[in-house]
Design an enzyme around this catalytic site. Structure first.
Site, PDB file in Angstrom:
ATOM      1  N   ARG A   1       0.865  -1.192   0.000  1.00  0.00           N
ATOM      2  CA  ARG A   1       0.000   0.000   0.000  1.00  0.00           C
ATOM      3  C   ARG A   1       0.895   1.234   0.000  1.00  0.00           C
ATOM      4  O   ARG A   1       1.471   1.573   1.037  1.00  0.00           O
ATOM      5  CB  ARG A   1      -0.888   0.040   1.258  1.00  0.00           C
ATOM      6  CG  ARG A   1      -1.775  -1.169   1.464  1.00  0.00           C
ATOM      7  CD  ARG A   1      -2.660  -0.962   2.700  1.00  0.00           C
ATOM      8  NE  ARG A   1      -1.915  -0.595   3.896  1.00  0.00           N
ATOM      9  CZ  ARG A   1      -1.406  -1.454   4.768  1.00  0.00           C
ATOM     10  NH1 ARG A   1      -1.566  -2.748   4.609  1.00  0.00           N
ATOM     11  NH2 ARG A   1      -0.756  -1.020   5.820  1.00  0.00           N
TER      12      ARG A   1
ATOM     13  N   TYR B   1       1.506  42.045   8.851  1.00  0.00           N
ATOM     14  CA  TYR B   1       0.993  42.175  10.218  1.00  0.00           C
ATOM     15  C   TYR B   1       2.116  42.196  11.245  1.00  0.00           C
ATOM     16  O   TYR B   1       3.032  41.374  11.179  1.00  0.00           O
ATOM     17  CB  TYR B   1       0.072  41.002  10.549  1.00  0.00           C
ATOM     18  CG  TYR B   1      -1.249  41.040   9.810  1.00  0.00           C
ATOM     19  CD1 TYR B   1      -2.148  42.083   9.985  1.00  0.00           C
ATOM     20  CD2 TYR B   1      -1.592  40.004   8.941  1.00  0.00           C
ATOM     21  CE1 TYR B   1      -3.363  42.104   9.311  1.00  0.00           C
ATOM     22  CE2 TYR B   1      -2.809  40.006   8.266  1.00  0.00           C
ATOM     23  CZ  TYR B   1      -3.689  41.069   8.456  1.00  0.00           C
ATOM     24  OH  TYR B   1      -4.879  41.087   7.783  1.00  0.00           O
TER      25      TYR B   1
END
Ligand SMILES: *Cc1c(COP(=O)(O)O)cnc(C)c1O
Length: 412
Positions: free
Chosen positions: A237, A281
């Site tokens: 897998r 910011y």
């Protein structure tokens, strides 16, 4: 009218109008799937993990490409992800690896998914749903051999298997487990993987001794596939490796993998700062001498992690430019003072190659103190995915459009 082939795009939206996009190289992806298939050999099947939107790359197009390149199974985490593939026209077996709720049984059976069973209540619910829909459902039994996440206790596996065997509407197709430390080749990691493998083989031997058939045994994720050929069993897998990433320094480069994803944007503004001007910011970045900055329309709202602020670099005109100040939700600013002649519309590469420079997923993962998986998986739906074959765009997925739209039955 001719049915469309997966990956074919005959027109529609103009991908060049998308400023921020992930380019997905389907040739590289298929190369990786084929290379993994060649590495494991003819007798071993390859299931590709396409959970979490194919690790951010796009679940349906990558599933279609993987199957074309020789994968036999797809693996997802949730029922919903399996249904998404079916709706996208995928007809191959789809293993749902995550935990299951009995209430999901009808949906699993209805979409012809292959669920993971870890306890009796799953088996009972799936059998009932199969009977009521008049079909037989293949299931894979998962054993928890030591990861202690999901799975049946090894001692409970034989009983569970015989319960499944006793339900004629279910077919025990697979037996599997998942490795906790396959990407860690320290003494401790190796011992853990070896131990889990032994526990798995013992559970499997017990099932076989009871006369139960176990057609497909599988334990290997990408790391185990690349490093432990004796653990390939009937199927592997693979997720991360198919996307061209090794996942860890410890994993041997047994197969030559090619990166699949590049992340690109275009410069939207260039301007000069005076000394002591702050950027973004909080003004974390303050210009010292003559400084030129460039704006990119990508931010943490796109999944480009905020913790990369002031750390990561972006390629502009073949050179590395550092991010100036904080990454915002939708935008970030680059310090391009050392790069000549930067202009609005210039291509910026956040992941991938430009000229002789390359920024890898591994580099960003290192800077963000995470793993490659999290970098690609984080990319959100606002980032357009452009699918490339032979270097040309053959598909596009944006917030508003998916081209081509695969239809049921297109994929064999
Ligand atoms: C995600 C997942 C895989 C694939 O893992 P990679 O490390 O990406 O190869 C395999 N098995 C299970 C159970 C998984 O959840």
């Amino acid at each position: 009218m001719k049915p469309r082939r997966p990956g074919e795009w005959t027109g529609g939206a103009d991908w060049e109008t998308v400023a921020t996009r992930a380019e997905i190289d389907l040739d590289a992806y298929q190369h990786n799937v084929r290379a993994l298939k060649a590495w494991v050999g003819d007798s071993v099947e390859v299931a590709v993990a396409v959970k979490a939107n194919a690790y951010g790359h796009g679940a349906v197009p990558l599933s279609a490409a993987a199957l074309e390149a020789g994968a036999s199974h797809l693996a997802v985490a949730t029922v919903d992800e399996g249904v998404q593939l079916r709706r996208g026209g995928i007809v191959a077996p789809i293993l749902v690896m995550g935990s299951l709720e009995p209430s999901q049984a009808a949906a699993v059976v209805g979409a012809n998914l292959t669920p993971t069973i870890t306890c009796e209540s799953h088996a009972v619910a799936l059998a009932a749903a199969s009977v009521s829909q008049g079909v037989r459902t293949p299931v894979h039994l998962k054993v928890d051999t030591g990861m202690h996440r999901n799975g049946a206790e090894p001692t409970a596996a034989p009983v569970l298997a015989s319960i499944v065997q006793g339900l004629p509407s279910l077919e025990l197709e697979g037996l599997y487990t998942h490795m906790a430390c396959a990407d860690d080749h320290s003494e401790r990691g190796r011992r853990c993987t070896q131990r889990q493998f032994e526990v798995f083989l013992a559970a499997r031997a017990e099932l076989l001794a009871m006369g139960l058939e176990v057609p497909v045994s599988h334990v290997a994720n990408s790391a185990a596939t690349l490093s432990q050929p004796e653990m390939h069993l009937d199927m592997v897998r693979c997720g991360i490796a198919t996307y061209g990433l090794y996942g860890s320094e410890d994993v041997p480069r047994s197969v030559e993998l090619r990166p699949v994803m590049a992340l690109k944007s275009r410069i939207a503004r260039v301007h000069d700062l005076r000394p002591s001007d702050g950027v973004s910011y909080g003004h974390d970045f303050v210009a010292r001498g003559r400084t030129t900055v460039a704006l990119l329309p990508i931010g943490y709202g796109d999944g480009y992690r905020r913790c990369l602020s002031a750390r990561a670099e972006v390629l502009v005109r073949g050179r590395r430019a550092r991010i100036a100040g904080r990454i915002c939700m939708d935008q970030l600013v680059l310090d391009v003072s050392d790069i000549e002649d930067v202009r609005v519309g210039d291509e910026a590469v956040l992941i991938g190659q430009q000229g002789s420079e390359t920024i890898t997923v591994a580099e960003l993962a290192h800077l963000a103190e995470t793993i490659e998986y999290e970098i690609t998986t984080s990319l959100g739906s606002r980032v357009a995915r452009v699918y490339l074959r032979g270097g040309r765009a053959v598909g596009l997925s944006t917030l508003n459009e998916t081209i081509p739209q695969l239809r049921n039955g297109d994929e064999k």
